[in-house]
Write a protein that holds these residues in place. Sequence first.
Motif, PDB file in Angstrom:
ATOM      1  N   ALA A 173      -6.028  -1.287  -9.943  1.00 47.71           N
ATOM      2  CA  ALA A 173      -5.626  -2.082  -8.777  1.00 47.71           C
ATOM      3  C   ALA A 173      -6.809  -2.303  -7.841  1.00 47.71           C
ATOM      4  O   ALA A 173      -6.974  -3.391  -7.269  1.00 47.71           O
ATOM      5  CB  ALA A 173      -4.478  -1.387  -8.041  1.00 47.71           C
ATOM      6  N   GLU A 204      -8.480  -5.948  -6.855  1.00 46.80           N
ATOM      7  CA  GLU A 204      -8.556  -6.406  -5.466  1.00 46.80           C
ATOM      8  C   GLU A 204      -9.984  -6.662  -5.004  1.00 46.80           C
ATOM      9  O   GLU A 204     -10.241  -7.600  -4.231  1.00 46.80           O
ATOM     10  CB  GLU A 204      -7.898  -5.373  -4.548  1.00 46.80           C
ATOM     11  CG  GLU A 204      -7.920  -5.752  -3.074  1.00 46.80           C
ATOM     12  CD  GLU A 204      -7.149  -4.778  -2.203  1.00 46.80           C
ATOM     13  OE1 GLU A 204      -7.740  -4.252  -1.238  1.00 46.80           O
ATOM     14  OE2 GLU A 204      -5.961  -4.535  -2.489  1.00 46.80           O
ATOM     15  N   THR A 205     -10.935  -5.863  -5.479  1.00 47.34           N
ATOM     16  CA  THR A 205     -12.298  -5.918  -4.940  1.00 47.34           C
ATOM     17  C   THR A 205     -13.339  -6.457  -5.913  1.00 47.34           C
ATOM     18  O   THR A 205     -14.433  -6.852  -5.483  1.00 47.34           O
ATOM     19  CB  THR A 205     -12.758  -4.515  -4.510  1.00 47.34           C
ATOM     20  OG1 THR A 205     -12.837  -3.674  -5.680  1.00 47.34           O
ATOM     21  CG2 THR A 205     -11.785  -3.907  -3.505  1.00 47.34           C
ATOM     22  N   PHE A 263      -9.415   2.573  -0.027  1.00 46.56           N
ATOM     23  CA  PHE A 263      -8.334   1.963  -0.801  1.00 46.56           C
ATOM     24  C   PHE A 263      -7.313   3.018  -1.225  1.00 46.56           C
ATOM     25  O   PHE A 263      -6.099   2.790  -1.165  1.00 46.56           O
ATOM     26  CB  PHE A 263      -8.909   1.260  -2.027  1.00 46.56           C
ATOM     27  CG  PHE A 263      -7.877   0.654  -2.936  1.00 46.56           C
ATOM     28  CD1 PHE A 263      -7.369  -0.622  -2.689  1.00 46.56           C
ATOM     29  CD2 PHE A 263      -7.400   1.351  -4.046  1.00 46.56           C
ATOM     30  CE1 PHE A 263      -6.402  -1.180  -3.523  1.00 46.56           C
ATOM     31  CE2 PHE A 263      -6.445   0.804  -4.876  1.00 46.56           C
ATOM     32  CZ  PHE A 263      -5.935  -0.468  -4.618  1.00 46.56           C
ATOM     33  N   GLN A 310      -0.481   0.916  -0.694  1.00 46.44           N
ATOM     34  CA  GLN A 310      -0.234   0.601  -2.096  1.00 46.44           C
ATOM     35  C   GLN A 310      -0.675   1.731  -3.015  1.00 46.44           C
ATOM     36  O   GLN A 310       0.094   2.205  -3.861  1.00 46.44           O
ATOM     37  CB  GLN A 310      -0.965  -0.686  -2.486  1.00 46.44           C
ATOM     38  CG  GLN A 310      -0.801  -1.042  -3.967  1.00 46.44           C
ATOM     39  CD  GLN A 310      -1.749  -2.155  -4.419  1.00 46.44           C
ATOM     40  OE1 GLN A 310      -2.556  -2.646  -3.641  1.00 46.44           O
ATOM     41  NE2 GLN A 310      -1.653  -2.543  -5.685  1.00 46.44           N
TER      42      GLN A 310
END
Length: 343
Positions: free
Chosen positions: A45, A49-50, A279, A284
């Motif tokens: 994840a 995202e990054t 993160f 999340q």
Amino acid sequence: MRKTFKKLAFLALPLTMAVSSVATADEVNIYSYRQPFLIQPMLEAFTAETGIKTNVVFAKKGLIERLEHEGKNSPADIVLTSDIGPLYDVVEKGLTQPVHSDVLTSNIPAQYRDPQNRWFGLTSRTRLIYASKERVAEGEIKTYEELADPKWKGRICTRSGKHTYNLSLIGSMIAYHGEAEAEKWLEGVKANLARKPQGNDRAQVKAVKEGVCDIALGNSYYFGKMLTNEKQPEQKEWANAVNLVFPNQDDRGAHMSISGAALTQYAPHKESAIKLLEFLSEAQAQSMYAEANFEFPVRPATPRSALLNQYMGEFKQDNINLQKVAELRVQASRMVDKVGFDN
């Protein structure tokens, strides 16, 4: 040139094996004591995202020694641990650096991070008392202190007193009661053991099911692991044979511990590594992380797994800073030897 990782998602490598490639800015190299299946969803994840890749070396032991040996040439950016013990150890060896992040200090309560920002808890768990549904009445035992009551003579099971989970609990007893009283308590617990300390936490619950003992110490997430174990369904019977006792609800609360992470001293990808730490502290990842292992998120107001809500609900947690508990582990270990707890 720095040594770094080959582009493999997860590596379980001998500690003598060298891994090298050209360093890339958009990557994070992780030495992990946490099993790959527990962290892989969050890492995927993070990359989605990054765009930052993650490379992992997993081992059950020896990673701190490897990091120490590699020194400035280490490719590792982050160390992930499954307990406060090794997290404290890697910091005390001078192998980490502090992270000053408003995101981390906002998301992670003070008791679950180092006062000097050298380590950060990512999930939490409590040290439960597992009590036989058949032989222990509800409310018959309510505190860790009561484990030393002679009424439990021959009725308690636990793993080795030298295991990091028990050393943390004993350390907390020293913190609250002083060394002399904690030693007296540990002698009382030893006198009440049904057998020599042995096995893991699940083995203690099995022993309760089989009538070897009536109460046992174990981490909370093992209950979820047993209750949902389709490969070894007999473990469901073990879990269904016990009630969960959250100790010390009328005073300090149940003893807590963590899995956590630290930024290495010579992290070659420091900026990306801090992004990953942040993160992992966000909603999340916290929810995913805790769900994977039936642990509690450290980030306040993050939803727990349905199983935890059903069987554990809300309970009072001890809010002592775990740095203080970790600092007492050496005294706790000596105390285990002094009273002959494992003999």
